[in-house]
Design a protein around this motif. Structure first.
Motif, short mmCIF file in Angstrom:
data_model
loop_
_atom_site.label_atom_id
_atom_site.label_comp_id
_atom_site.label_asym_id
_atom_site.label_seq_id
_atom_site.Cartn_x
_atom_site.Cartn_y
_atom_site.Cartn_z
N ALA A 1 26.70 -32.18 -47.00
CA ALA A 1 26.38 -30.85 -46.08
C ALA A 1 26.06 -29.63 -46.85
CB ALA A 1 27.78 -30.60 -45.37
N ASP A 2 26.55 -29.75 -48.00
CA ASP A 2 25.87 -28.81 -49.01
C ASP A 2 24.50 -28.74 -49.21
OD1 ASP A 2 28.31 -27.21 -49.15
OD2 ASP A 2 28.93 -28.27 -51.11
N CYS A 3 24.24 -30.04 -49.62
CA CYS A 3 22.74 -30.48 -49.79
C CYS A 3 21.97 -30.11 -48.71
CB CYS A 3 22.60 -31.80 -50.21
SG CYS A 3 20.98 -32.27 -50.85
N TYR A 4 22.22 -30.54 -47.56
CA TYR A 4 21.51 -30.03 -46.30
C TYR A 4 21.35 -28.51 -45.93
CZ TYR A 4 21.72 -35.00 -44.49
OH TYR A 4 21.66 -36.36 -44.24
N ALA A 5 22.43 -27.89 -46.46
CA ALA A 5 22.44 -26.44 -46.11
C ALA A 5 21.21 -25.99 -47.38
CB ALA A 5 23.69 -25.63 -46.56
N GLY A 6 21.22 -26.54 -48.28
CA GLY A 6 20.22 -26.16 -49.58
C GLY A 6 18.98 -26.71 -48.89
N PHE A 7 18.72 -27.64 -48.46
CA PHE A 7 17.40 -28.06 -47.74
C PHE A 7 17.02 -27.06 -46.63
CE2 PHE A 7 15.30 -30.33 -44.09
CZ PHE A 7 14.35 -30.53 -44.77
N TRP A 8 17.87 -26.56 -45.88
CA TRP A 8 17.66 -25.72 -44.84
C TRP A 8 16.84 -24.46 -45.43
CZ3 TRP A 8 20.33 -21.12 -44.85
CH2 TRP A 8 19.81 -20.15 -44.05
N ALA A 9 17.43 -24.01 -46.67
CA ALA A 9 17.15 -22.66 -47.26
C ALA A 9 15.77 -22.85 -47.83
CB ALA A 9 18.53 -22.35 -48.22
N GLY A 10 15.82 -24.39 -48.36
CA GLY A 10 14.63 -24.42 -49.29
C GLY A 10 13.21 -24.47 -48.24
N GLN A 11 13.42 -24.84 -46.89
CA GLN A 11 12.70 -24.79 -46.22
C GLN A 11 12.31 -23.42 -45.41
OE1 GLN A 11 10.59 -27.88 -45.05
NE2 GLN A 11 11.66 -27.96 -47.14
N ASN A 12 12.90 -22.56 -45.84
CA ASN A 12 12.80 -20.96 -45.47
C ASN A 12 12.73 -20.13 -46.52
OD1 ASN A 12 13.35 -21.01 -42.12
ND2 ASN A 12 14.73 -22.54 -42.99
N THR B 1 18.28 -22.63 -38.27
CA THR B 1 18.61 -24.17 -38.64
C THR B 1 18.02 -24.90 -37.33
OG1 THR B 1 20.94 -24.14 -37.33
CG2 THR B 1 20.71 -23.36 -39.86
N GLU B 2 18.01 -24.34 -36.14
CA GLU B 2 17.31 -24.99 -35.05
C GLU B 2 16.24 -25.49 -35.22
OE1 GLU B 2 20.51 -23.33 -31.73
OE2 GLU B 2 18.57 -22.61 -31.70
N ASN B 3 15.40 -24.34 -35.67
CA ASN B 3 13.84 -24.37 -35.99
C ASN B 3 13.51 -25.49 -37.09
OD1 ASN B 3 13.52 -22.34 -34.20
ND2 ASN B 3 13.16 -20.90 -35.40
N THR B 4 14.30 -25.16 -38.13
CA THR B 4 13.91 -26.19 -39.17
C THR B 4 14.25 -27.67 -38.84
OG1 THR B 4 14.64 -24.49 -40.81
CG2 THR B 4 14.59 -26.80 -41.48
N TRP B 5 15.58 -27.95 -38.47
CA TRP B 5 15.82 -29.39 -38.07
C TRP B 5 15.13 -29.69 -36.84
CZ3 TRP B 5 18.02 -32.29 -41.49
CH2 TRP B 5 18.88 -31.55 -42.41
N GLY B 6 14.81 -28.90 -35.94
CA GLY B 6 14.04 -29.32 -34.84
C GLY B 6 12.52 -29.85 -35.42
N GLN B 7 11.93 -29.03 -36.03
CA GLN B 7 10.66 -29.45 -36.66
C GLN B 7 10.52 -31.06 -37.38
OE1 GLN B 7 9.31 -26.16 -38.84
NE2 GLN B 7 9.33 -24.76 -37.26
N LEU B 8 11.81 -30.97 -38.01
CA LEU B 8 11.82 -32.35 -38.82
C LEU B 8 12.09 -33.43 -37.89
CD1 LEU B 8 12.20 -33.54 -41.88
CD2 LEU B 8 14.83 -33.28 -41.29
N PHE B 9 13.03 -33.28 -36.85
CA PHE B 9 13.20 -34.37 -35.91
C PHE B 9 11.99 -34.82 -35.06
CE2 PHE B 9 17.55 -34.13 -37.26
CZ PHE B 9 18.33 -35.20 -36.50
N ALA B 10 11.19 -33.65 -34.81
CA ALA B 10 9.88 -33.68 -34.15
C ALA B 10 8.75 -34.59 -34.76
CB ALA B 10 9.55 -32.49 -33.60
N ALA B 11 8.87 -34.41 -36.12
CA ALA B 11 7.87 -35.11 -36.86
C ALA B 11 8.40 -36.44 -36.98
CB ALA B 11 7.89 -34.40 -38.40
N ALA B 12 9.54 -36.89 -36.69
CA ALA B 12 9.85 -38.16 -36.83
C ALA B 12 9.83 -38.84 -35.41
CB ALA B 12 11.55 -38.46 -37.54
#
Length: 305
Positions: free
Chosen positions: A226-237, A110-121
């Motif tokens: 929060a469920d949707c965010y969890a799904g987003f994380w899974a979709g990115q992986n 999750t750190e990798n996924t959200w970290g990359q997203l925030f960095a892109a912004a």
């Protein structure tokens, strides 16, 4: 879910195991499992400090569940579930059991996924801290018992988890499996994202001016996001997902819907009391995230905030 190549996150603490074991003192005949399910219905809303309205919700749901006298859980095993083969030893060393190591790797993902997203912004992602505990724990949101299930505390940006909850998911809710357990952690990380992006504060301010039913409806939107965010994380992986993982997540989302939990407790679901969403809503939110390429598609507050 394949996570073995990931180093465990370093943003973890192990508070060890304090005696008592939460609400286990209610004794035999399924009493301990009943209390666990009661507080599993609302993964520690009190830990999120919603205020007096939350306490009223917990008390009312508690009355419905406890007065039914309908819950009595057996001793079904966890089968060959790879994350449920060893019990936490409570020695205060994080990531040193199979379940904890799995959770630490999920957190790293999750750190990798959200970290990359925030960095892109052009922003830096401030990670949450995963706190393992057993029995009870003191967070900045107050005291909590393991029977309450996993929770996120915005006051210290911490996710709190007793890994025995994974076994409860399998034995009592029928929602086990490694991806289901990862979904639980990713959901709590979703609440962290809501906090650091300011969504949580806006919702709490709005709840303070709302009736209990309106406040509950807002909380449902929080949980579905929060469920949707969890799904987003899974979709990115997706490359880490294995056959059957999505089905595990959907079974877990179905098992923890407000309507299903209350109905299984022998009571008639009342929509105005829901705080996490129906089984159908939770499965749809997880699927929505899985199919999203941008977490902005998880906006459950359009026209509200």
């Amino acid at each position: 879910m394949r996570l073995d190549d990931l180093d465990p996150s370093s943003n973890v603490n192990d508070h060890g195991r304090s005696g008592g074991g939460g609400f286990g003192g209610f004794g035999g005949g399924g009493g301990g499992g009943l209390i666990s399910l009661l507080f599993g219905i609302l993964p520690l809303l009190m830990g999120r400090k919603m205020g007096c309205g939350t306490i009223a919700i917990l008390g009312l749901v508690g009355y419905f569940v406890l007065s039914s006298g309908a819950l009595n859980f057996g001793g079904a095993g966890v089968g060959s579930d790879p994350t449920a083969q060893s019990a936490g030893n409570g020695d205060g060393v994080a990531c040193d059991t199979q379940e904890e190591l799995f959770a630490c790797r999920v957190l790293k993902s999750t750190e990798n996924t959200w970290g990359q997203l925030f960095a892109a912004a052009g922003q830096q992602y401030p990670p949450t801290t995963l706190n393992f505990y057993g029995g009870n724990v003191q967070s900045r949101c107050g005291a909590a018992q393991s029977a309450a299930g996993p929770f996120y505390c915005p006051s210290d940006n911490g996710v709190y988890l007793d890994t025995s909850f994974f076994q409860q998911m399998q034995q009592q809710l029928g929602g086990g499996g490694d991806f289901a357990y990862a979904y639980v952690i990713a959901h709590e990380v979703g609440h962290h994202v809501q906090t650091i992006t300011g969504i949580s504060e806006k919702v709490r301010n709005l709840q303070a001016r709302s009736s209990q039913a309106e406040g509950n409806a807002l909380q449902v939107r929080m949980e579905l996001q929060a469920d949707c965010y969890a799904g987003f994380w899974a979709g990115q992986n997706k490359g880490r997902l294995e056959a059957g993982d999505i089905e595990e997540g959907m079974r877990a989302a179905n098992a923890i819907g407000d309507d299903t939990l209350i109905r299984n407790a022998g009571q008639r679901p009342v929509e105005s009391m829901f705080t996490h969403g129906t089984s159908e809503q939770r499965m749809a939110a997880l699927q929505r995230g899985l199919q999203s390429s941008n977490p902005a598609q998880c906006n459950y507050f359009q026209g509200i905030l």
